[in-house]
Write an enzyme that holds these catalytic residues in place. Structure first.
Site, short mmCIF file in Angstrom:
data_model
loop_
_atom_site.label_atom_id
_atom_site.label_comp_id
_atom_site.label_asym_id
_atom_site.label_seq_id
_atom_site.Cartn_x
_atom_site.Cartn_y
_atom_site.Cartn_z
N ARG A 37 0.82 -1.22 0.00
CA ARG A 37 0.00 0.00 0.00
C ARG A 37 0.85 1.26 0.00
O ARG A 37 0.45 2.28 -0.58
CB ARG A 37 -0.92 0.00 1.21
CG ARG A 37 -2.04 -1.00 1.03
CD ARG A 37 -2.88 -1.10 2.26
NE ARG A 37 -4.06 -1.90 1.99
CZ ARG A 37 -4.83 -2.40 2.94
NH1 ARG A 37 -4.55 -2.19 4.21
NH2 ARG A 37 -5.88 -3.12 2.62
N LYS A 199 -20.34 -15.94 -0.55
CA LYS A 199 -21.79 -15.77 -0.40
C LYS A 199 -22.47 -15.07 -1.56
O LYS A 199 -21.97 -14.09 -2.09
CB LYS A 199 -22.07 -14.94 0.86
CG LYS A 199 -21.67 -15.64 2.14
CD LYS A 199 -22.00 -14.77 3.32
CE LYS A 199 -21.81 -15.53 4.62
NZ LYS A 199 -22.10 -14.68 5.76
N GLY A 359 -10.77 -8.58 -2.23
CA GLY A 359 -9.53 -8.87 -1.50
C GLY A 359 -8.97 -10.24 -1.78
O GLY A 359 -7.79 -10.39 -2.14
#
Ligand code: ADP
Ligand code: MG
Length: 402
Positions: A37, A199, A359
């Protein structure tokens, strides 16, 4: 309407307050263990340095719960950035007040200062106007380049823009918008959306939104198992959303795809196991029985061999690909075959625009070595999903229009 970009600024001699995402992992000794990052923010930082701006960076790190806990200090991030860029990086042990003001006042043109963790104050996540105003006193111009927190209306991402005249996006956010929004407005066809992961309910809004645009869907992961359950298949001990509400969502999507005549590829066969462990023996469901039946004592953990073949064919033909969600439990050895194969198929389609979001999908693409073959690997988890859902992110909406 497009947003003001860091490219449009004249920052020479100005104090540019930039929100970055330096929420990096630290080890027990306080060393940065993954500086991805920090590296990602360097193009924007370097651009401002080269333009002769005074660069004042702010970020959060972890969840210090509004207390000044030393283990959440950004000092290690300042040290790491100092090693990565050619100009010295200073550090202020507070993000507001005299300490910050003095450090900013001492900054020369072309120098860089990192302020201490903004989440040491409750006003950050509360988006408190008074705290936002105090942060804003550190800059003449605001740049947001923290895509990963752009979906949160916090003082350092949104509130601060109310107190600074010129507010622009950095290169990272610009690229996210280019790929997750602009390129998908009129994507080269066929536009294939590959979804997987845990999900259906997490991704339902993306499915609904992209239904208007996509020419085909490929579904894997536990998500596919929920669809198969919704169709009435046996799924054994597989992870799935078994509540009627989730099954209704799944049936609704299947119905819409049918009405739109959008091909909706669920895995023809599923790889399943008795033991949920690395290298456990696996089998595929009967490839001649579409959707198959997973035995009662076994668990689906990946897409099967026939499914892989079919998915590879569809991917090879795509003009635009959005991939969100692994095809199986890629964290376990032997349960990663489908995710690897789909990643490889995407990477091999040289002509297509290739976008990876989420992610775990980004982790998988990097882990299997396909990262640099993709046109865009989104850096935000929740923020990427919200952009794909078509939402306006508060940290971007608050910036100036061009
Ligand atoms: P992303 O972060 O890319 O949006 P998700 O968070 O939705 O993806 O899903 C990733 C998780 O889904 C992974 O931890 C993976 O192990 C899990 N997963 C994928 N397929 C299965 C499966 N068949 N059974 C259980 N878990 C699965
Ligand atoms: Mg995830």
């Amino acid at each position: 309407m497009s947003k003001l970009s860091i490219r449009d600024l004249n920052p020479a001699g100005k104090r540019v307050l930039m929100r970055v995402d330096f929420n990096v992992p630290l080890d027990d000794e306080g060393n940065v263990t993954d500086d991805t990052r920090i590296r990602a923010a360097i193009p924007s930082i370097q651009h401002l340095v080269d333009a002769g701006a005074k660069v004042i960076l702010m970020s959060h790190l972890g969840r210090p719960k509004s207390e000044k806990k030393p283990e959440f200090s950004l000092k290690p991030a300042a040290d790491r950035l100092n090693e990565l860029i050619s100009v010295p990086v200073k550090f202020a042990s507070d993000c507001i007040g005299d300490e910050a003001a003095d450090s900013v006042a001492n900054l020369q043109d072309g120098e860089v200062l990192l302020l201490e963790n903004v989440r040491f104050y409750p006003g950050e996540t509360d988006n408190d106007p008074e705290f936002a105003k105090q942060l804003a006193e550190n800059g003449d111009i605001f740049v947001n380049d923290a895509f990963g927190t752009a979906h949160r209306a916090h003082a350092s991402t949104a509130g601060v823009t109310g107190h600074i005249d010129q507010c622009a996006m950095g290169f990272l956010i610009e690229k996210e918008l280019e790929y997750l929004v602009e390129k998908l407005e009129d994507p080269p066809k066929p536009f294939v959306v590959i979804m997987g992961g845990a999900k259906v309910s997490d991704k339902i809004k993306i499915l609904e939104r992209l239904m208007e645009k996509a020419d085909a869907f490929i579904i894997g992961g536990a998500m596919a198992t929920t669809f198969r359950l919704a169709q009435g298949h046996e799924i054994g001990k597989s992870f799935a959303e078994r509540e009627e509400e989730a099954l209704e969502l799944a049936r609704g999507i299947l119905q819409t795809a049918k009405e739109n005549e959008t091909p909706f590829y669920l895995p023809i066969d599923t790889r399943h196991t008795l033991e949920f462990e690395d290298d456990a023996p696996t089998e595929c469901t009967d490839p001649w029985e579409e959707g198959g039946a997973i035995p009662a004592d076994r668990e689906g953990i990946d897409i099967g061999d026939r499914a892989i073949e079919e998915f590879e064919r569809v991917i090879a033909d795509a003009g635009t690909i959005v991939w969100n969600g692994p095809m199986g439990v890629f964290e376990k050895r032997g349960f990663d075959i489908g995710t690897k194969a789909v990643g490889a198929a995407i990477a091999a389609n040289e002509g297509a625009i290739k976008i990876v979001g989420g992610g775990d999908s980004v982790t998988a693409a990097n882990q299997f070595g396909f990262g640099d073959k993709m046109d865009h690997m989104s850096t935000g988890g929740g923020a990427s999903l919200e952009l794909l859902e078509g939402k306006e992110l508060p940290g971007i909406a608050a910036l100036d229009d061009k």
